[in-house]
Scaffold this motif. Structure first.
Motif, PDB file in Angstrom:
ATOM      1  N   MET A  98       0.877  -1.183   0.000  1.00 47.76           N
ATOM      2  CA  MET A  98       0.000   0.000   0.000  1.00 47.76           C
ATOM      3  C   MET A  98       0.908   1.225   0.000  1.00 47.76           C
ATOM      4  O   MET A  98       1.712   1.392   0.916  1.00 47.76           O
ATOM      5  N   LYS A  99       0.788   2.083  -1.023  1.00 49.88           N
ATOM      6  CA  LYS A  99       1.634   3.277  -1.084  1.00 49.88           C
ATOM      7  C   LYS A  99       0.783   4.528  -0.880  1.00 49.88           C
ATOM      8  O   LYS A  99      -0.282   4.668  -1.491  1.00 49.88           O
ATOM      9  N   PHE A 100       1.256   5.421  -0.012  1.00 50.73           N
ATOM     10  CA  PHE A 100       0.529   6.658   0.258  1.00 50.73           C
ATOM     11  C   PHE A 100       1.380   7.860  -0.127  1.00 50.73           C
ATOM     12  O   PHE A 100       2.497   8.022   0.376  1.00 50.73           O
ATOM     13  N   ARG A 111      11.955  12.871  -8.525  1.00 44.81           N
ATOM     14  CA  ARG A 111      10.672  13.326  -7.997  1.00 44.81           C
ATOM     15  C   ARG A 111       9.559  12.340  -8.348  1.00 44.81           C
ATOM     16  O   ARG A 111       9.503  11.812  -9.456  1.00 44.81           O
ATOM     17  N   GLY A 112       8.705  12.111  -7.391  1.00 42.93           N
ATOM     18  CA  GLY A 112       7.613  11.147  -7.570  1.00 42.93           C
ATOM     19  C   GLY A 112       8.066   9.706  -7.383  1.00 42.93           C
ATOM     20  O   GLY A 112       7.324   8.759  -7.663  1.00 42.93           O
ATOM     21  N   GLY A 113       9.296   9.521  -6.888  1.00 43.76           N
ATOM     22  CA  GLY A 113       9.913   8.194  -6.857  1.00 43.76           C
ATOM     23  C   GLY A 113       9.324   7.185  -5.892  1.00 43.76           C
ATOM     24  O   GLY A 113       9.613   5.990  -6.000  1.00 43.76           O
ATOM     25  N   SER A 114       8.477   7.621  -4.970  1.00 43.93           N
ATOM     26  CA  SER A 114       7.886   6.641  -4.051  1.00 43.93           C
ATOM     27  C   SER A 114       7.003   5.629  -4.780  1.00 43.93           C
ATOM     28  O   SER A 114       6.855   4.494  -4.321  1.00 43.93           O
ATOM     29  N   ASP A 115       6.419   6.047  -5.898  1.00 43.90           N
ATOM     30  CA  ASP A 115       5.632   5.090  -6.693  1.00 43.90           C
ATOM     31  C   ASP A 115       6.528   3.927  -7.112  1.00 43.90           C
ATOM     32  O   ASP A 115       6.137   2.757  -7.060  1.00 43.90           O
ATOM     33  N   THR A 116       7.750   4.288  -7.533  1.00 43.85           N
ATOM     34  CA  THR A 116       8.682   3.268  -8.003  1.00 43.85           C
ATOM     35  C   THR A 116       9.143   2.384  -6.845  1.00 43.85           C
ATOM     36  O   THR A 116       9.252   1.164  -6.985  1.00 43.85           O
ATOM     37  N   ALA A 157       1.499  13.082 -17.414  1.00 44.97           N
ATOM     38  CA  ALA A 157       0.528  12.826 -16.335  1.00 44.97           C
ATOM     39  C   ALA A 157       1.287  12.373 -15.102  1.00 44.97           C
ATOM     40  O   ALA A 157       1.857  11.299 -15.093  1.00 44.97           O
ATOM     41  N   LYS A 158       1.311  13.186 -14.057  1.00 47.42           N
ATOM     42  CA  LYS A 158       2.230  12.838 -12.969  1.00 47.42           C
ATOM     43  C   LYS A 158       1.617  11.918 -11.917  1.00 47.42           C
ATOM     44  O   LYS A 158       2.189  11.714 -10.855  1.00 47.42           O
ATOM     45  N   VAL A 159       0.467  11.346 -12.231  1.00 46.95           N
ATOM     46  CA  VAL A 159      -0.172  10.475 -11.239  1.00 46.95           C
ATOM     47  C   VAL A 159       0.708   9.281 -10.859  1.00 46.95           C
ATOM     48  O   VAL A 159       0.678   8.819  -9.717  1.00 46.95           O
TER      49      VAL A 159
HETATM   50 MG    MG Z   1       3.379  11.269  -6.918  1.00 45.18          MG
END
Ligand code: MG
Ligand code: ADP
Ligand code: ASP
Length: 412
Positions: A6-8, A152-157, A210-212
């Motif tokens: 689960m990623k927040f 940036r946004g790397g927690s998704d990865t 799209a940065k989602v």
């Molecule tokens: Mg993000």
């Protein structure tokens, strides 16, 4: 027992109330019998603040120290969530990237994950029913032992890599929207949530603006076949059948549209080299040095010259690399032989994406007409199998997105 990541994201852990809300989402899955690894981002705005401090410390700074600073945001939220979970009676332990470890390349500031060791996590799932709360966005370089960050946004990865590392059955990405939409809902209110989207389409959407989801998270999910479900952390924690978007293989999508979504990016700059000599080796003499300077060239347009001697060459680079790119071009001027370099940073790229384009002709032609009717000039065009991109003046971005969104019936 089924295993879940689960990623927040930042807005989902923005303050203590929201962290308590996140803990209730986690508890729901634990109570339902899941083994859970949570990946958290820094609190909303925290990473921006850390980046700004590095800038203030010195405009040109060591990327290793940048990583030492910006990785700290995630450490805070991981610890806080573990504390809140424990208080709610859920066994939990926080983990930083170096502790698992999450091994990465040495490219500080935009490192790539090489391996995630899930052994200890799995052992603790079995022996202690313990939830792992992992700091996203960070890892460690295996030779130097230094902390790295993933861009940036790397927690998704981080989340997708952990899911692959512990063989989770799904990776749930909780964010501030309840799924992936036909375009950014902040720009077009009539954007619709997609129930499912194919990895390849999501990859295009993400890489075209799209940065989602971070692009690399989609690449990793595709390679390791991780099922990713994007959903909202603002839904009630009790809701066991929430809306969301499943990112999955193309074969799992029943109703395929010609166009799936529209992405845009304002982080673009256009460079035009005027009266370049039209002879073999010129493109190499221009793009070689740009590649060596690590500048990502995107759309390239070259005319067939009328006089057989010179031509114009136009391409785009990320706006942040604009200055460096022009510097490189000035250095190679003599070798290449051109008259002058013109540039513009007030441009945007709008892209239309859909797997259905493979088997449908004329999809792009419709767009040219529709934009012309709105008086929007197209500066450059590129196409590939499942997308096309148009470079336009940045002030028309929103108008172009909305025009194309309704043109392809995405609001229906
Ligand atoms: Mg993000
Ligand atoms: P998080 O902090 O949870 O990682 P992000 O801000 O990185 O969240 O990503 C979520 C945002 O992405 C949304 O608020 C939305 O404005 C934006 N976005 C852009 N394009 C899309 C799209 N096609 N579908 C959904 N969200 C999108
Ligand atoms: N906190 C990092 C960022 O703002 C990573 C992330 O949120 O995914 O970029």
């Amino acid at each position: 027992m089924p295993r879940l990541v689960m990623k927040f994201g930042g807005t989902s852990v923005a303050d203590m109330d929201r962290i308590r809300g996140v803990a209730r989402h986690v508890k729901r899955e634990v109570d339902a019998g899941h083994e859970v690894a949570v990946v958290v981002s820094a609190m909303a705005g925290a990473t921006n603040q850390l980046v700004a401090w590095c800038q203030q410390a010195a405009a040109l700074h060591d990327a290793r120290e940048y990583d030492a600073v910006v990785s700290s945001g995630e450490q805070v939220t991981a610890g806080l969530l573990a504390i809140v979970l424990e208080e709610m009676g859920v066994n939990a332990r926080s983990w930083q990237g170096w502790q698992l470890p999450i091994l990465t390349s040495n490219a500080h500031g935009s490192a790539r994950i090489l391996d995630v060791n899930g052994t200890e996590l799995i052992k603790r799932f079995k022996e202690r029913h313990e939830v792992a709360v992992i700091a996203g966005f960070q890892g460690v370089h295996k030779e130097t032992g230094r902390v790295t960050t993933l861009g940036r946004g790397g927690s998704d990865t981080s989340a997708v890599a952990v899911a692959a590392g512990i063989a989770a059955e799904r990776c749930d990405i909780y964010t501030d929207v309840d799924g992936v939409y036909t375009t950014d809902p902040r720009v077009e209110q009539r954007a619709r949530r997609l129930d499912r989207i194919a990895y390849e389409e999501m990859l295009e959407l993400a890489s075209l603006g799209a940065k989602v989801l971070q692009v690399r998270s989609v690449e990793l999910a595709m390679v390791h076949n991780v099922r990713v479900f994007v959903r909202s952390s603002f839904e009630k924690p009790e809701d066991i059948d929430p809306p969301g978007t499943l990112i999955c293989g193309e074969e799992e999508i029943v109703e395929q549209q010609v166009v799936t979504g529209i992405a845009f990016s304002k982080d673009e700059a256009q460079i035009s080299i005027r009266r370049v000599q039209d002879k073999p080796g010129v493109a190499a003499a221009i793009f070689g040095p740009l590649a060596e300077a690590n500048i990502n060239v995107d759309m390239i347009v070259q005319n067939v010259s009328g006089d057989g001697a010179t031509t114009d060459l136009t391409f785009t680079v990320p706006a942040s690399d604009y200055q460096r790119a022009t510097d490189v071009l000035i250095k190679v001027k003599e070798r290449v032989g051109y008259e002058r370099v013109d540039g513009a940073t007030d441009v945007a790229k709008v892209s239309v994406i859909g797997i259905g384009m493979r088997s449908h002709a004329g999809v792009a032609a419709k767009a040219f007409q529709a934009l012309a009717e709105k008086g929007i000039n197209i500066r450059a065009i590129t196409t590939s199998e499942i997308k096309f991109s148009l470079l336009i003046d940045a002030i028309y971005t929103e108008l172009a997105v909305r025009t194309l969104h309704s043109l392809y019936d995405l609001d229906k």
